[in-house]
Scaffold this active site. Structure first.
Site, PDB file in Angstrom:
ATOM      1  N   ASP A  93      70.194  61.399  28.834  1.00  0.00           N
ATOM      2  CA  ASP A  93      70.479  62.564  29.672  1.00  0.00           C
ATOM      3  C   ASP A  93      70.280  63.836  28.857  1.00  0.00           C
ATOM      4  OD1 ASP A  93      72.620  61.738  28.110  1.00  0.00           O
ATOM      5  OD2 ASP A  93      73.982  61.482  29.783  1.00  0.00           O
ATOM      6  N   GLU A 102      75.605  65.437  34.379  1.00  0.00           N
ATOM      7  CA  GLU A 102      76.952  65.964  34.523  1.00  0.00           C
ATOM      8  C   GLU A 102      77.286  66.329  35.967  1.00  0.00           C
ATOM      9  OE1 GLU A 102      79.107  65.748  32.363  1.00  0.00           O
ATOM     10  OE2 GLU A 102      78.098  65.660  30.435  1.00  0.00           O
TER      11      GLU A 102
END
Length: 389
Positions: free
Chosen positions: A79, A138
């Site tokens: 990520d 997130e």
């Protein structure tokens, strides 16, 4: 950095990590990060590489390394987004973007992925390797978005997927994992109550939604204590309660916001259903209209594939240069869970030995973990490619 970089040195990895740490960006806004990642990747040997930046997810990067004699395509995900946190580490390479920080260690994640990519770009693997630099972990569930927009098709489709998350509670470079669920799944819950406002002195002429919402919260607490197997566990938390305008007026409306956590998708769906049933009961009891909105998005439980995870743990336990720790499940969320519901795979921890916890403004992971992690994961991927099935 020279063109056709072989393996990234510890100094180069540190430089990359520090630069990434300075340029955190929020979900789906990772343009500077995207450009820097591409700049680094283009310095690697391109002989076996194929790079794709999909228009449907413009800050994502996929890199395919063509194997010598591929039996499978092994996927590796990292990520790339940051958090809306004002950094308070005092580091000389602190975030240059106000109120945005890599407070979850995605800069560590990306540095490890680049180290792996550099190695296998220079040393052609047996199997195909697919690296997925994913935006929006997130928030905005980038993994689910990527899947739904059709990115993982044809040669860009992995047969199995792996990914890591840094862990401040583990020693530097330690690998942590477990069979079953590593991260809980999460669901956002919004509940609205509609009754009738009125004067505090005449409650018989009103329908008080503070009372109704309070009873709802009390009853919801019994879901985990009485409707959930205590061995499986679950969490329901309502952190926001809004109602009323002044002390002497009965509130005709109330609004709650909360979160559900569960270790399996089946458990989350069970809790979701029980919340709806409790809301319906409160509505009937208090002659109120009660609406429930549930939003899970891509934040499914990270349920590790039994066979692949057993294989991963067995390798890490027996590798002489790896410190392996069997970890307990965590109630925090991670959107890699959605991808693991679509592709078999394993998520694991990389220890970064920090006193501060993830998402804190003082998170300072130990970057020595990067090179140690690269070595351990390179060993596992090489081992995995030697297996027939």
């Amino acid at each position: 950095m020279e063109t056709h970089q072989i393996d990234l040195s510890e100094a180069q990895l540190l430089q990359i990590y520090q630069h990434l740490h300075q340029i955190p960006e929020l979900a789906m806004q990772e343009k500077e990060t995207h450009a820097y990642l591409l700049e680094i990747i283009h310095h690697f040997d391109q002989t076996y590489l194929e790079i794709w930046t999909p228009e449907v997810l413009p800050t994502a990067i996929l890199v395919l390394i063509h194997g010598k004699a591929p039996k499978r395509t092994i996927g590796y995900r990292t990520d790339i987004d940051g958090l809306p946190v004002a950094e308070k580490t005092g580091l000389p390479f602190a975030s240059q973007h106000p109120n945005v920080m890599h407070a979850c260690g995605h800069d560590i994640h990306m540095s490890v992925a680049l180290g792996l990519l550099a190695h296998f770009a220079a040393h052609q693997p047996q199997d195909n390797l697919l690296f997925f630099f994913q935006p929006a972990e997130e928030s905005l569930n980038g993994g689910k978005t990527a899947f739904e927009r059709g990115i993982f098709k044809g040669k860009w489709c992995p047969d199995e997927f792996y990914g890591l998350h840094d862990n401040p509670d583990l020693p530097v470079g330690a690998i942590g994992c477990r069979m079953g669920t590593l991260f809980a799944g999460t669901t956002e819950v919004d509940v609205d109550f509609y009754g009738k406002g009125g004067h505090a002195a005449f409650p018989q002429d009103a329908n008080d939604m503070v009372v109704a919402a309070s009873q709802f919260i009390n009853q919801v607490q019994t879901i985990v204590s009485r409707s959930v197997d205590p061995i499986e566990g679950g969490v329901i938390t309502f952190g926001k309660f809004e109602a009323g305008t002044i002390r002497n007026v009965i509130a005709g409306r109330a609004h709650l916001e909360g979160t559900i956590r569960g270790l399996t998708q089946k458990m989350i769906e069970h809790i979701d259903q029980r919340i709806k049933e409790v809301a319906a009961g409160i509505g009937q009891s208090y002659q109120a209209k009660v609406t429930v909105q549930l939003n899970q998005g891509g934040y499914w439980p990270v349920e590790n594939n039994p066979q692949l995870t057993h294989n991963f743990i067995t390798y890490m336990k027996t590798a002489t240069d790896v410190q392996f720790v069997e970890t307990a499940p965590a109630m925090t969320g991670e959107d890699f869970g959605y991808l693991l519901a679509k592709f078999p795979g394993t998520m694991f921890w990389l220890g970064v030995a920090d006193d501060s916890q993830l998402h804190s403004a003082t998170l300072t992971p130990n970057p020595q973990a990067i090179q140690i992690g690269i070595k351990a994961i390179t060993g596992f991927i090489t081992h995995r490619m030697s297996e027939k099935a």
